[in-house]
Write a protein that holds these residues in place. Structure first.
Motif, PDB file in Angstrom:
ATOM      1  N   TYR A 135       0.843  -1.191   0.000  1.00  0.00           N
ATOM      2  CA  TYR A 135       0.000   0.000   0.000  1.00  0.00           C
ATOM      3  C   TYR A 135       0.876   1.238   0.000  1.00  0.00           C
ATOM      4  N   ASP A 136       0.526   2.169  -0.837  1.00  0.00           N
ATOM      5  CA  ASP A 136       1.328   3.378  -0.979  1.00  0.00           C
ATOM      6  C   ASP A 136       0.499   4.541  -0.461  1.00  0.00           C
ATOM      7  N   ASP A 137       0.925   5.147   0.670  1.00  0.00           N
ATOM      8  CA  ASP A 137       0.070   6.186   1.249  1.00  0.00           C
ATOM      9  C   ASP A 137       0.451   7.577   0.764  1.00  0.00           C
ATOM     10  N   LYS A 138       1.128   7.612  -0.374  1.00  0.00           N
ATOM     11  CA  LYS A 138       1.459   8.913  -0.950  1.00  0.00           C
ATOM     12  C   LYS A 138       0.165   9.542  -1.504  1.00  0.00           C
ATOM     13  N   THR A 139      -0.092  10.808  -1.152  1.00  0.00           N
ATOM     14  CA  THR A 139      -1.307  11.437  -1.652  1.00  0.00           C
ATOM     15  C   THR A 139      -0.962  12.365  -2.807  1.00  0.00           C
ATOM     16  N   SER A 140      -1.859  12.357  -3.801  1.00  0.00           N
ATOM     17  CA  SER A 140      -1.661  13.305  -4.892  1.00  0.00           C
ATOM     18  C   SER A 140      -3.042  13.711  -5.387  1.00  0.00           C
ATOM     19  N   ASP A 195      -4.682  12.693  -8.834  1.00  0.00           N
ATOM     20  CA  ASP A 195      -5.321  11.393  -9.087  1.00  0.00           C
ATOM     21  C   ASP A 195      -6.619  11.241  -8.313  1.00  0.00           C
ATOM     22  N   THR A 209      -9.578   5.438  -7.149  1.00  0.00           N
ATOM     23  CA  THR A 209      -8.838   6.063  -6.054  1.00  0.00           C
ATOM     24  C   THR A 209      -9.785   6.867  -5.178  1.00  0.00           C
ATOM     25  N   ARG A 240      -5.348   7.986  -3.375  1.00  0.00           N
ATOM     26  CA  ARG A 240      -4.770   6.704  -2.985  1.00  0.00           C
ATOM     27  C   ARG A 240      -5.584   5.574  -3.581  1.00  0.00           C
TER      28      ARG A 240
END
Lengths: 342, 324
Positions: free
Chosen positions: B81-86, B89, B102, B107
């Motif tokens: 799981y990648d908790d990077k927010t952008s 997206d 997402t 996410r």
């Protein structure tokens, strides 16, 4: 004299069930009262001071007088020792003074209850009635035709609705009927524009209450149906039903006169018990629907940290639930002698 | 001099030989005991599996529960799981890259749900553990001891039962913010043990009058022995059923507490996903509706699994239900 004593003793022994229940209720109430008192006692000390400053500004009186007024209005003096403070607190409760808001002068716990409780009662009582009627009908039908198509379908539906927590069901229904289809409003209890037109006001209230009522009903119906099925299955095995079948009575008559009436008896006691939850409302459910019920008011004032109102509402709700439980227990004991002997 | 050394060495050697023998014997004994235990365990486990396999409901429920357990243990390894927010997206439609699209912070929803399984399951299991542990303990004590012990425990559980749950939880939330699953589980189980204790008590009271327990007490078998080897196995199926159903209740209650904001959690917890989606106005955005539907479906699936499994177990172990 001795006869009197033995009579008294016999009376207490016979009614032991009720006395035990009464004792438990009083204990619980005491615990709840102590809890809410602890809530006040653990306040930061300057709450009264702040309130007094407020009063000083609005009433234009010297600080000492404002402070005394604040202590009187909040019914709490931080300098009192713990026992006399508790006594003052209890005294205030007995005078029907539940709590004064720190922020707004004309808001008390009593006024909040008067404003919000009717909405909760409307939704929860209608949905309880609906789910009880539909559920028992479903349950008796399921018991009559066991392992038939109706039974299978109903059991499947009940399993699925029982699996979703009620407020999530509310979220989904709100999304589908409120946002996507736009049939029902998504918040509030009535349209402000309709105030003053009795008929439109009434329709608007029903319109706003429909979705919460539907959700509550769907969530509760499964439990009633299963309970009704269980008790109807037990009744079906009894001799008088078999005798009625053998006498050649029409099945519809058997279902109505023999089955439903006797299967309902244990359900009535459960109905009485669930009356207790009418007043509590469901805080989660009301916050999902943004419905101005008592549970929502409670959470709102907790969010505002309006301690005196919060403890008043807490006390009121708890006492009501506890008292309703007591009444339910008493009624059950009166209706069903087996309960008393346990 | 030399002989003396030899003697010492011989003694040491003999000691080691003896020690070796003892260890060997111990190991053999332990191995045998373990083997016996394993064989026994395996046999009863296979009987249990057979029973579950023969009951359709229990089988379906067991498969769902095992799936969730598997996801909780290995899910984080398989789907990192990648908790990077952008925010670029935000609310993407489902695609090959993002299976369920997402969420509001870009996410991956599918990975979030998988990642959150562990959190949800741990709350459920902790709560069930506390509830069942305390409830069964109290039930056995009050059922077996009887008399004043029974009366006092009965009174306490009565008081706990009539305490209104949600108001008290809300009040508690003003003092403490619940930050970890352990505390949450403890608080949830405070309200759920009395019911279990009461039903365990009544089961123990009826078992106590049976012949095999009477014989045990006549023979002078110790209390601890009676409780652990005679009484407990007899209520084990009942306990298992209650374990599963209190897991189910714990999930309902914990998500409800998150909805009200009483408990703080990892953002990947299913309840937290729903709450944050609702707070960011996901109702109005068609693409965001999946953020609510997906976790609700996950919760529903788990609950259905739990209901089926516990009902099936009940049918399998309860001969009265099996007949009709």
């Amino acid at each position: 004299m001795s006869e009197f004593w033995s009579k008294t003793r016999r009376f207490f022994y016979k009614t032991k069930y009720f006395w035990v229940k009464l004792l438990v209720t009083l204990l619980t109430m005491l615990i709840v009262a102590v809890l809410s008192f602890v809530l006040i006692k653990s306040l930061p000390g300057d709450v009264v001071h702040q309130y007094a400053l407020n009063l000083q500004n609005t009433l234009k009186v010297p600080y000492e007088e404002a402070y005394a007024t604040a202590v009187r209005m909040l019914n709490y003096d931080p300098e009192q020792n713990i026992f006399s403070a508790f006594m003052t607190y209890l005294g205030g409760l007995f005078r029907g003074n539940l709590g004064q808001s720190i922020y707004l002068e004309d808001v008390t716990a009593n006024s909040i209850i008067a404003d919000y409780l009717p909405w909760t009662l409307l939704v929860s009582s209608v949905s309880l009635l609906l789910s009880f009627v539909i559920g028992t009908m479903m349950g008796v039908r399921m018991a009559r035709k066991r392992n038939g198509a109706t039974d299978t379908v109903c059991t499947g539906v009940i399993t699925v609705t029982g699996a979703v927590p009620d407020y999530l069901l509310g979220v989904i229904l709100l999304m589908v009927f409120g946002s996507v289809l736009g049939i029902f409003p998504t918040y509030g209890a009535y349209d402000l524009a309709t105030v003053g037109h009795p008929w439109e006001y009434f329709v608007s209230i029903l319109h706003h209450a429909a979705l919460p009522i539907i959700t509550y009903t769907i969530a509760q119906v499964g439990g009633w149906a299963l309970m009704a099925k269980g008790s109807a299955v037990a009744v079906l095995g009894d001799d008088y039903v078999n005798a009625a079948v053998l006498r050649g009575l029409p099945p519809r008559l058997i279902e109505r006169r023999y089955l439903k009436r006797n299967a309902m008896l244990p359900l009535v006691t459960s109905l009485v018990i669930s009356l207790a939850y009418l007043f509590g409302g469901s805080a989660v459910m009301e916050s999902v629907f943004a419905y101005p019920g008592i549970g929502r008011a409670f959470t709102t004032y907790i969010g505002k940290r309006d301690y005196f109102v919060v403890q008043g509402l807490f006390l009121f709700l708890s006492f009501f639930i506890i008292l309703a439980n007591l009444v339910a227990d008493f009624l059950c004991g009166l209706l069903d002698p087996r309960v008393r002997e346990r | 001099m030399k002989e003396r050394f030899v003697g010492i060495f011989k003694a040491i050697g003999r000691f080691f030989v003896k020690l070796g023998n003892a260890i060997k014997r111990g190991v053999v004994c332990a191995a045998r005991a373990t083997g016996r235990f394993l064989a026994n365990f395996w046999r009863s486990f296979r009987a249990f599996c057979g029973m579950i396999y023969s009951n359709k409901k229990a089988f379906a429920g067991a498969i769902i529960l095992i799936l969730f357990a598997f996801l909780a243990i290995f899910g984080r390894l398989i789907f990192p799981y990648d908790d990077k927010t952008s925010f670029a997206d935000m609310y993407l439609k489902p695609s090959g890259e993002h299976w369920l699209g997402t969420d509001g912070m870009g996410r991956d929803l599918f990975d979030m749900i998988i990642h959150g399984t562990q959190d949800v399951m741990s709350i459920a299991i902790f709560t069930a553990f506390f509830t069942v542990g305390f409830g069964v303990l109290m039930g056995i004590i009050s059922g077996y001891a009887g008399g004043w012990t029974d009366r006092i425990i009965g009174l306490i559980s009565n008081v706990f039962m009539s305490l209104p749950q949600f108001p008290i939880l809300l009040i508690l939330s003003m003092f403490i913010t619940i930050r970890d699953n352990f505390t949450l589980a403890l608080i949830l189980s405070v309200f759920s043990w009395p019911g279990l204790a009461r039903s365990v008590r009544s089961q123990i009271m009826s078992l106590k009058e049976r012949d095999f327990i009477q014989i045990c007490s006549v023979m002078g078998v110790g209390r601890v022995h009676i409780i652990f080897t005679e009484l407990l196995p007899n209520i084990m199926s009942f306990v298992a059923i209650n374990f599963i159903s209190s897991m189910k209740n714990a999930i309902t209650a914990s998500v409800g507490m998150m909805t009200l904001g009483i408990a703080l959690f990892e953002p990947t917890n299913w309840g937290a996903i729903i709450v944050s989606a609702r707070n960011s106005g996901a109702f109005a955005i068609p693409a965001a509706r999946l953020c609510i539907i997906a976790p609700v479906v996950a919760i529903m699936l788990f609950q259905i699994g739990a209901i089926l499994f516990s009902n099936g177990l009940d049918e399998a172990f309860n001969p009265r239900l099996r007949k009709n």
